[in-house]
Motif scaffolding. Structure first.
Motif, PDB file in Angstrom:
ATOM      1  N   ASP A   1      34.565  28.581   4.042  1.00 20.90           N
ATOM      2  CA  ASP A   1      33.625  29.592   4.544  1.00 20.90           C
ATOM      3  C   ASP A   1      34.388  30.895   4.740  1.00 20.90           C
ATOM      4  O   ASP A   1      35.323  30.957   5.548  1.00 20.90           O
ATOM      5  CB  ASP A   1      33.028  29.090   5.878  1.00 20.90           C
ATOM      6  CG  ASP A   1      32.002  30.054   6.447  1.00 20.90           C
ATOM      7  OD1 ASP A   1      31.738  31.106   5.825  1.00 20.90           O
ATOM      8  OD2 ASP A   1      31.470  29.751   7.539  1.00 20.90           O
ATOM      9  N   MET A   2      34.011  31.928   3.980  1.00 18.39           N
ATOM     10  CA  MET A   2      34.690  33.220   4.129  1.00 18.39           C
ATOM     11  C   MET A   2      34.308  33.833   5.476  1.00 18.39           C
ATOM     12  O   MET A   2      33.172  33.704   5.928  1.00 18.39           O
ATOM     13  CB  MET A   2      34.285  34.168   2.986  1.00 18.39           C
ATOM     14  CG  MET A   2      34.591  33.635   1.602  1.00 18.39           C
ATOM     15  SD  MET A   2      36.341  33.297   1.312  1.00 18.39           S
ATOM     16  CE  MET A   2      36.988  34.949   1.145  1.00 18.39           C
TER      17      MET A   2
ATOM     18  N   ASP B   1      29.193  33.120   0.378  1.00 17.33           N
ATOM     19  CA  ASP B   1      30.511  33.012   1.023  1.00 17.33           C
ATOM     20  C   ASP B   1      30.857  31.587   1.450  1.00 17.33           C
ATOM     21  O   ASP B   1      31.755  31.394   2.252  1.00 17.33           O
ATOM     22  CB  ASP B   1      30.608  33.982   2.212  1.00 17.33           C
ATOM     23  CG  ASP B   1      29.782  33.527   3.401  1.00 17.33           C
ATOM     24  OD1 ASP B   1      28.757  32.857   3.165  1.00 17.33           O
ATOM     25  OD2 ASP B   1      30.161  33.827   4.543  1.00 17.33           O
TER      26      ASP B   1
ATOM     27  N   LYS C   1      37.345  30.133  13.770  1.00 17.81           N
ATOM     28  CA  LYS C   1      37.150  31.339  12.978  1.00 17.81           C
ATOM     29  C   LYS C   1      37.806  32.502  13.691  1.00 17.81           C
ATOM     30  O   LYS C   1      37.745  32.561  14.924  1.00 17.81           O
ATOM     31  CB  LYS C   1      35.656  31.629  12.803  1.00 17.81           C
ATOM     32  CG  LYS C   1      34.990  30.677  11.833  1.00 17.81           C
ATOM     33  CD  LYS C   1      33.554  31.083  11.622  1.00 17.81           C
ATOM     34  CE  LYS C   1      32.971  30.304  10.446  1.00 17.81           C
ATOM     35  NZ  LYS C   1      31.596  30.682  10.169  1.00 17.81           N
TER      36      LYS C   1
HETATM   37 MG   LIG Z   1      30.950  33.053   6.405  1.00 21.23          MG
END
Ligand SMILES: [Mg+2]
Length: 303
Positions: free
Chosen positions: A9-10, A104, A160
């Motif tokens: 996941d970007m 993404d 994240k």
């Molecule tokens: Mg993302």
């Protein structure tokens, strides 16, 4: 101890791409907007902006108040598609891509059976390095490893930006206990309200339920599939059949009249329909299906 799927996941994708290609934006709070208007909303916010509480969906005027130094840039979707393609190509140098979930997000199957823990973590590091090398160091990603795609995605969301998190079957269910119910794919605000109204408020409670109980909570087989996913089982995807074509579009501030909005919407929807190819809908029919949820300057309208 072994793992089967990787989820990539970007992080703050559109905003990170802007920071990658425009060095002046690096380290600054950035909001990506569809059009230049105070009434529209951010479609992405950099992590610097998120510290001030700005997130995807925050109205621009509100974002300015929350974060006075914030920089707004107009979205460049063609560039994001090119970066997405570079991201897929980078991952493919390490592992075959199993499924592209969105611009993404993608997932990979680590092997036909399971991959030992150390080898899987090493593969994840290689993927992160390939993306960093081929796409750029400002376009970081969070990687999750798990026994199925569902838990690999949950793992990716646990740290994240720039995370690498694993969920092993042996760690279930206790590794999930600190999460919120809405951290799971499939539990949106509506489902959350429904579960809460039935007294189900924690992940610990959710994990303690049987497959039959979850089926009754969900009102169908999706509850049973959710139970399987939550407990680390890998199931084949259910076949899907496309029945509708939707398109979200933010009207430009000069797109003022209902007629102008309709012309713009017809154009967008027609393009989607052509891309789908398989839908056999006469022009007159799909014209009738257009529906405007909100038509205001710079606000999102669904067609
Ligand atoms: Mg993302």
């Amino acid at each position: 101890m072994s793992l089967k799927f990787m989820f990539v996941d970007m992080n703050a994708f559109f905003a990170s791409v802007e920071q990658q290609f425009n060095p002046r934006l690096r380290g600054r709070p950035v909001g990506v907007v569809p059009v230049r208007a105070d009434t529209t909303c951010c479609i992405a916010a950099s992590y610097e902006a998120r510290k001030f509480g700005v997130k995807t969906g925050t109205i621009v005027a509100e974002a300015r108040r929350m974060c006075p130094g914030m920089v707004f840039v107009e979205a460049r979707h063609e560039m994001y598609v090119r970066v997405h393609q570079a991201m897929v190509a980078a991952v493919e140098t390490c592992l075959p891509v199993h499924h592209v979930h969105s611009i993404d997000e993608l997932s990979c199957k680590l092997s036909y059976a399971h991959m030992p823990f150390d080898a899987a973590v090493q593969k994840a590091r290689e993927v992160k390095e390939a993306i960093r090398r081929r796409v750029g160091e400002y376009t970081t990603c969070s990687v999750g490893l798990g026994p199925n795609i569902f838990l690999a995605k949950v793992a990716a969301d646990m740290k994240k930006p720039d995370g690498l998190t694993t969920i092993l079957r042996e760690e279930l269910p206790h590794k999930l206990f600190d999460l919120k119910l809405t951290d799971f794919p499939g539990i949106g605000p509506r489902m959350h309200r429904r579960l809460e109204s039935r007294g189900l408020t924690s992940v610990r409670q959710l994990c303690a339920m049987s497959a039959d109980e979850l089926e009754s909570q969900w009102g169908g087989i999706l509850g049973g599939r959710f139970w399987m996913a939550l407990h680390g089982h890998d199931m084949p995807d259910l076949p899907t059949h496309r029945r509708t074509v939707g398109h979200s579009h933010v009207y430009r501030p000069n797109c003022e009249t209902r007629r102008a909005c309709r012309a713009c919407s017809c154009d967008c929807c027609a393009r989607r329909l052509r891309e789908c190819g398989g839908l056999d809908i006469a022009r007159g029919d799909w014209m009738c299906m257009l529906r405007f949820v909100r038509v205001r300057r710079g606000r999102r309208g669904r067609t």
